[in-house]
Each structure stands twice: as structure tokens, then as C-alpha cells.
Design a protein around this motif. Sequence first.
Motif, mmCIF file in Angstrom:
data_model
loop_
_atom_site.group_PDB
_atom_site.id
_atom_site.type_symbol
_atom_site.label_atom_id
_atom_site.label_comp_id
_atom_site.label_asym_id
_atom_site.label_seq_id
_atom_site.Cartn_x
_atom_site.Cartn_y
_atom_site.Cartn_z
ATOM 1 N N ASN A 158 2.565 -9.268 -43.253
ATOM 2 C CA ASN A 158 1.412 -9.796 -42.524
ATOM 3 C C ASN A 158 0.858 -11.071 -43.153
ATOM 4 O O ASN A 158 0.350 -11.933 -42.435
ATOM 5 C CB ASN A 158 0.329 -8.726 -42.383
ATOM 6 C CG ASN A 158 0.734 -7.642 -41.405
ATOM 7 O OD1 ASN A 158 1.545 -7.875 -40.520
ATOM 8 N ND2 ASN A 158 0.189 -6.467 -41.574
ATOM 9 N N ILE A 159 0.972 -11.206 -44.455
ATOM 10 C CA ILE A 159 0.566 -12.457 -45.107
ATOM 11 C C ILE A 159 1.497 -13.583 -44.670
ATOM 12 O O ILE A 159 1.050 -14.665 -44.294
ATOM 13 C CB ILE A 159 0.553 -12.300 -46.645
ATOM 14 C CG1 ILE A 159 -0.632 -11.429 -47.076
ATOM 15 C CG2 ILE A 159 0.494 -13.669 -47.333
ATOM 16 C CD1 ILE A 159 -0.609 -11.016 -48.541
ATOM 17 N N LEU A 160 2.810 -13.324 -44.699
ATOM 18 C CA LEU A 160 3.783 -14.344 -44.296
ATOM 19 C C LEU A 160 3.629 -14.732 -42.822
ATOM 20 O O LEU A 160 3.727 -15.903 -42.466
ATOM 21 C CB LEU A 160 5.210 -13.859 -44.546
ATOM 22 C CG LEU A 160 5.632 -13.750 -46.011
ATOM 23 C CD1 LEU A 160 6.972 -13.042 -46.124
ATOM 24 C CD2 LEU A 160 5.699 -15.131 -46.655
ATOM 25 N N ARG A 161 3.393 -13.751 -41.960
ATOM 26 C CA ARG A 161 3.286 -14.009 -40.520
ATOM 27 C C ARG A 161 1.873 -14.418 -40.091
ATOM 28 O O ARG A 161 1.659 -14.762 -38.934
ATOM 29 C CB ARG A 161 3.663 -12.751 -39.743
ATOM 30 C CG ARG A 161 5.111 -12.392 -39.790
ATOM 31 C CD ARG A 161 5.327 -11.159 -38.933
ATOM 32 N NE ARG A 161 6.724 -10.812 -38.838
ATOM 33 C CZ ARG A 161 7.162 -9.678 -38.316
ATOM 34 N NH1 ARG A 161 6.304 -8.785 -37.843
ATOM 35 N NH2 ARG A 161 8.439 -9.417 -38.262
ATOM 36 N N LYS A 162 0.927 -14.302 -41.004
ATOM 37 C CA LYS A 162 -0.492 -14.546 -40.687
ATOM 38 C C LYS A 162 -0.954 -13.627 -39.548
ATOM 39 O O LYS A 162 -1.558 -14.058 -38.566
ATOM 40 C CB LYS A 162 -0.725 -16.013 -40.361
ATOM 41 C CG LYS A 162 -0.414 -16.918 -41.531
ATOM 42 C CD LYS A 162 -0.618 -18.360 -41.209
ATOM 43 C CE LYS A 162 -0.237 -19.137 -42.472
ATOM 44 N NZ LYS A 162 0.102 -20.490 -42.235
ATOM 45 N N THR A 163 -0.617 -12.346 -39.705
ATOM 46 C CA THR A 163 -0.981 -11.328 -38.719
ATOM 47 C C THR A 163 -1.669 -10.160 -39.421
ATOM 48 O O THR A 163 -1.104 -9.067 -39.505
ATOM 49 C CB THR A 163 0.271 -10.824 -37.981
ATOM 50 O OG1 THR A 163 1.219 -10.358 -38.973
ATOM 51 C CG2 THR A 163 0.912 -11.889 -37.132
ATOM 52 N N PRO A 164 -2.883 -10.364 -39.941
ATOM 53 C CA PRO A 164 -3.551 -9.288 -40.695
ATOM 54 C C PRO A 164 -3.741 -8.030 -39.849
ATOM 55 O O PRO A 164 -4.121 -8.100 -38.688
ATOM 56 C CB PRO A 164 -4.899 -9.898 -41.077
ATOM 57 C CG PRO A 164 -5.103 -11.040 -40.157
ATOM 58 C CD PRO A 164 -3.738 -11.528 -39.756
ATOM 59 N N GLY A 165 -3.407 -6.905 -40.448
ATOM 60 C CA GLY A 165 -3.600 -5.618 -39.790
ATOM 61 C C GLY A 165 -2.519 -5.198 -38.818
ATOM 62 O O GLY A 165 -2.570 -4.091 -38.294
ATOM 63 N N ALA A 166 -1.528 -6.069 -38.566
ATOM 64 C CA ALA A 166 -0.458 -5.699 -37.625
ATOM 65 C C ALA A 166 0.393 -4.580 -38.218
ATOM 66 O O ALA A 166 0.613 -4.522 -39.421
ATOM 67 C CB ALA A 166 0.408 -6.906 -37.309
#
Length: 108
Positions: free
Chosen positions: A59-67
Motif C-alpha cells: 500500500n505504501i508503494l501503490r499509495k493505496t492506504p488501507g487497501a
Amino acid sequence: MDDYNMQKNQEFYLSDKWWNKLNYQPTKKEVEEYCKLRRRRIIPKIMGKLQMKTSKDINILRKTPGAKNWQHDYHDHVIRDERSYHRIKNYIINNPKNWKGDIFYDRA
């Protein structure tokens, strides 16, 4: 864990044999049962930590927090011998080739 095994598990861990008697010598069967119970508790904890850490990093790499990144009903398998190791290793190596044909494949 069913109710019977839950009760046995609690009896085993709460038994005064293990904790209160300094000179108690457990039988081989008691030691084996203790090891089995410990493994049943440890493996799910390890898997949970692995899922938490990898999801956080993804999620840090994809910038998708909480996914969510893991299937809710994943199937884990303890590798017990070399044959099992090679079968699972080959599955892990070859499975990505089949992803696009999978009904659950998501292009996102």
C-alpha cells in the motif's frame, strides 16, 4: 477449533502440572501434545504478521492506504517434506502465468 478441542486446549495450558510443580517430568505424549498446540497457535500468528507487513508495504508503494491485498479465505499449507516443497514451489513459480485466464483476475 471445536468446543471439545478448545476445552482440552484450556485444560492443557491451565494444568498445574506444567506451571506449579517444579519437579514434574512430563511424559513424551504430553510433550508432543504441547508442541502440537504451540504450532497451532504460532502458524496463524506468523501468517497474520506476514499479511500485515506485506499489505502495508504494498500500500505504501501503490499509495493505496488501507487497501486489502490478501484473499479473505486464503489457503495456507505447512510444508512437511521435500516432495511437498517442490510441488508448492512449482505452483508458486508457474501460477502467475495463469492469472489472466483466472475468473478472479482484476486488471486494476
